[in-house]
Design a protein around this motif. Structure first.
Motif, short mmCIF file in Angstrom:
data_model
loop_
_atom_site.label_atom_id
_atom_site.label_comp_id
_atom_site.label_asym_id
_atom_site.label_seq_id
_atom_site.Cartn_x
_atom_site.Cartn_y
_atom_site.Cartn_z
N HIS A 212 0.84 -1.20 0.00
CA HIS A 212 0.00 0.00 0.00
C HIS A 212 0.88 1.25 0.00
N ASN A 213 0.50 2.24 -0.79
CA ASN A 213 1.24 3.49 -0.96
C ASN A 213 2.57 3.29 -1.69
N GLY A 214 2.74 2.13 -2.30
CA GLY A 214 3.97 1.86 -3.04
C GLY A 214 3.90 2.39 -4.46
N ALA A 215 4.99 2.19 -5.21
CA ALA A 215 5.10 2.67 -6.58
C ALA A 215 5.26 1.50 -7.54
N SER A 216 4.60 1.62 -8.70
CA SER A 216 4.70 0.61 -9.74
C SER A 216 5.27 1.26 -11.00
N PRO A 217 6.34 0.68 -11.56
CA PRO A 217 6.97 1.29 -12.74
C PRO A 217 6.24 0.96 -14.03
N ARG A 218 6.06 1.98 -14.88
CA ARG A 218 5.53 1.77 -16.21
C ARG A 218 6.70 1.76 -17.18
N PRO A 219 6.91 0.65 -17.90
CA PRO A 219 8.05 0.58 -18.82
C PRO A 219 8.02 1.70 -19.86
N ALA A 220 9.18 2.15 -20.26
CA ALA A 220 9.28 3.26 -21.22
C ALA A 220 8.66 2.92 -22.56
N ASP A 221 8.66 1.62 -22.91
CA ASP A 221 8.13 1.23 -24.21
C ASP A 221 6.69 0.74 -24.14
N ALA A 222 6.00 1.06 -23.05
CA ALA A 222 4.63 0.57 -22.88
C ALA A 222 3.66 1.73 -22.71
N ASN A 223 2.67 1.82 -23.57
CA ASN A 223 1.62 2.83 -23.46
C ASN A 223 0.27 2.23 -23.08
N GLN A 224 0.24 0.90 -22.91
CA GLN A 224 -1.02 0.21 -22.64
C GLN A 224 -0.96 -0.56 -21.33
N MET A 225 -0.62 0.15 -20.26
CA MET A 225 -0.59 -0.44 -18.91
C MET A 225 -1.86 0.00 -18.20
N HIS A 226 -2.62 -0.96 -17.70
CA HIS A 226 -3.87 -0.59 -17.04
C HIS A 226 -4.08 -1.38 -15.75
N PRO A 227 -4.73 -0.75 -14.76
CA PRO A 227 -4.96 -1.40 -13.46
C PRO A 227 -6.15 -2.35 -13.51
N VAL B 60 -13.50 -4.66 2.36
CA VAL B 60 -12.18 -5.31 2.37
C VAL B 60 -11.05 -4.30 2.49
N GLY B 61 -11.08 -3.22 1.72
CA GLY B 61 -10.01 -2.24 1.86
C GLY B 61 -9.88 -1.31 0.68
N ARG B 62 -9.05 -0.29 0.88
CA ARG B 62 -8.77 0.74 -0.12
C ARG B 62 -7.27 0.77 -0.33
N LEU B 63 -6.83 0.37 -1.51
CA LEU B 63 -5.42 0.21 -1.84
C LEU B 63 -4.97 1.35 -2.73
N VAL B 64 -3.93 2.08 -2.29
CA VAL B 64 -3.44 3.24 -3.03
C VAL B 64 -2.07 2.93 -3.62
N ASN B 65 -1.86 3.38 -4.86
CA ASN B 65 -0.62 3.09 -5.56
C ASN B 65 -0.28 4.25 -6.49
N LYS B 66 1.01 4.45 -6.73
CA LYS B 66 1.47 5.50 -7.64
C LYS B 66 2.21 4.86 -8.82
N VAL B 67 1.90 5.33 -10.02
CA VAL B 67 2.60 4.86 -11.21
C VAL B 67 3.81 5.77 -11.44
N VAL B 68 4.97 5.16 -11.67
CA VAL B 68 6.19 5.93 -11.89
C VAL B 68 6.85 5.48 -13.19
N ALA B 69 7.72 6.29 -13.72
CA ALA B 69 8.46 5.93 -14.92
C ALA B 69 9.52 4.89 -14.56
N ASP B 70 9.66 3.87 -15.37
CA ASP B 70 10.67 2.83 -15.15
C ASP B 70 12.02 3.38 -15.59
N GLN B 71 12.93 3.46 -14.64
CA GLN B 71 14.28 3.97 -14.94
C GLN B 71 15.20 2.89 -15.49
#
Length: 251
Positions: free
Chosen positions: A85-100, A240-251
């Motif tokens: 919870h409150n963590g970060a998930s990387p979106r790959p630089a070559d991916a424009n179709q990432m969805h939760p 059950v719960g509320r899960l928060v996440n931040k999308v970040v650029a994959d370095q």
């Protein structure tokens, strides 16, 4: 009861939520404010984690597939894919179709082998929330999601806590939703699962033993929305719960 896994004083510890979920009490009695906690994925080390694809009829229709499947589409997830919870998930630089994908997670509490659906829920100890990101550029076969889509590091936020099964009257009557930057992009109900939790446990236990701590991510309803670096994603399941996440650029 609600239990969470947090990092405190340099140690991985389980804690009980108290004071209306505003604080956590560790086994030694120490109390930590929830706002100050470093949340870890509530996943038991060594547990087997199953995930379901195409288990909601409305999502199948959205993707252009049959509304039902002859057998469940089951795959496994590695432990490095999880983030708390409150963590970060990387979106790959070559991916424009990432969805939760908001998913209810069932957690096994007692060994299950060859159980019937009538017995199945007695083997569930609790439930939590997962956001199982899909990256469609990497999808080689819709019917068998490959490892690059569903096993990238830190692309499955899970938590924040585990709710005891006894506190969920009916796991097949829960509202699920996903919001991106405050805008709802997914809305559904666990009532719409093609194979419900009892059926999934019956199916899996028919050919293998399910052990305490094993987890089943049960699929997601309709609503495909692609995310960008900087987006805040909130997956919530009623009771059950509320899960928060931040999308970040994959370095």
């Amino acid at each position: 009861m609600k239990r969470a896994r947090i990092l405190h004083a340099g140690r991985d510890q389980w804690a009980e939520l108290i004071d209306g979920d505003s604080a956590l009490r560790l086994a030694d009695g120490t109390v930590v404010a929830a706002a100050d906690a470093e949340w870890l994925p509530p996943v038991t080390p060594g547990a087997t984690v199953f995930a379901l694809g195409l288990n909601y009829a409305d999502h199948n229709a959205e993707l252009g597939f049959a509304k039902t499947q002859a057998t469940p589409l089951v795959f496994l997830k590695g432990h490095a894919t999880f983030v708390g919870h409150n963590g970060a998930s990387p979106r790959p630089a070559d991916a424009n179709q990432m969805h939760p994908e908001c998913e209810l997670v069932a957690i096994i509490g007692t060994p299950a082998r060859n159980v019937t659906r009538d017995e199945a829920l007695a083997h569930v100890s609790g439930y939590t929330v997962a956001c199982d990101y899909a990256i469609r550029e990497y999808l080689e076969n819709y019917y068998r999601p490959n490892a690059r889509v569903k096993n990238r590091d830190a692309t499955t936020p899970i938590g924040p806590f585990v709710v005891d099964a006894a506190d969920i009257a009916d796991p097949q009557a829960l509202v699920l939703s996903t919001k991106v930057n405050g805008v709802e992009v997914q809305h559904g109900s666990t009532a719409d699962m093609i194979l419900d939790i009892a059926g999934l446990i019956e199916y899996l236990s028919g050919f293998m033993t399910l052990l305490p701590g094993d987890m089943i991510l049960t699929g997601t309803p309709h609503g495909v929305h692609f995310v960008s670096a900087g987006d805040e994603v909130v997956c919530e399941i009623e009771g059950v719960g509320r899960l928060v996440n931040k999308v970040v650029a994959d370095q």
